[in-house]
Design a protein around this motif. Sequence first.
Motif, short mmCIF file in Angstrom:
data_model
loop_
_atom_site.label_atom_id
_atom_site.label_comp_id
_atom_site.label_asym_id
_atom_site.label_seq_id
_atom_site.Cartn_x
_atom_site.Cartn_y
_atom_site.Cartn_z
N GLN A 111 -2.04 9.01 5.09
CA GLN A 111 -3.17 8.08 5.38
C GLN A 111 -2.61 7.05 4.56
OE1 GLN A 111 -6.23 10.68 3.29
NE2 GLN A 111 -7.00 11.08 5.48
N ILE A 112 -2.95 5.78 5.02
CA ILE A 112 -2.68 4.61 4.22
C ILE A 112 -4.10 3.81 4.18
CG2 ILE A 112 -0.31 4.33 5.14
CD1 ILE A 112 -1.42 2.04 7.05
N VAL A 113 -3.96 2.73 3.20
CA VAL A 113 -5.27 1.85 2.78
C VAL A 113 -4.68 0.57 3.36
CG1 VAL A 113 -6.69 1.16 1.19
CG2 VAL A 113 -5.92 3.29 1.06
N THR A 161 0.77 -1.16 -0.03
CA THR A 161 0.06 -0.08 0.01
C THR A 161 0.88 1.00 0.13
OG1 THR A 161 -1.98 1.12 1.09
CG2 THR A 161 -0.12 0.29 2.44
N LYS A 162 0.35 2.46 -0.24
CA LYS A 162 1.17 3.66 -0.34
C LYS A 162 0.41 4.60 0.78
CE LYS A 162 2.55 3.58 -5.16
NZ LYS A 162 2.38 4.28 -6.41
N MET A 163 1.47 5.53 1.19
CA MET A 163 0.84 6.47 2.15
C MET A 163 0.49 7.98 1.12
SD MET A 163 2.79 8.03 5.87
CE MET A 163 3.96 8.78 4.79
N SER A 164 -0.67 8.42 1.56
CA SER A 164 -0.61 9.70 0.76
C SER A 164 -0.18 10.74 1.49
CB SER A 164 -2.38 9.73 1.01
OG SER A 164 -2.51 10.44 2.33
N SER A 165 -0.08 11.99 0.64
CA SER A 165 0.38 13.14 1.20
C SER A 165 -0.11 13.73 2.50
CB SER A 165 0.32 14.32 0.21
OG SER A 165 -1.24 14.63 -0.06
N LYS A 166 -1.39 13.08 3.03
CA LYS A 166 -1.93 13.56 4.19
C LYS A 166 -1.72 12.62 5.29
CE LYS A 166 -6.01 15.93 2.37
NZ LYS A 166 -7.30 16.03 2.50
#
Length: 87
Positions: A14-16, A7-12
Amino acid sequence: MTRPSTTKMSSKGQIVIPEEIRRRLGLRAGVQFVVVGDRDVIILKTVSAPDEEDFVDLLADARKQARKAGMKRSDITEAIAAARRKR
């Protein structure tokens, strides 16, 4: 244990959590986690309130320990008031 997923971490930040893992663990929107990080490891642990029977047992044990330590209700009231003053 299931096959690893990525999974990837968003710029905020957040991870899924992958769908298969959410489904297997019964995770729903709004579930809360304790997050622990050390070096390159992140651990997510779900947080849930104890069921009523467990809570009653925990409360009875806490009361027993308080009596054993010689605590009185006034000691508790004073400790709560002191903690609130520190805020």
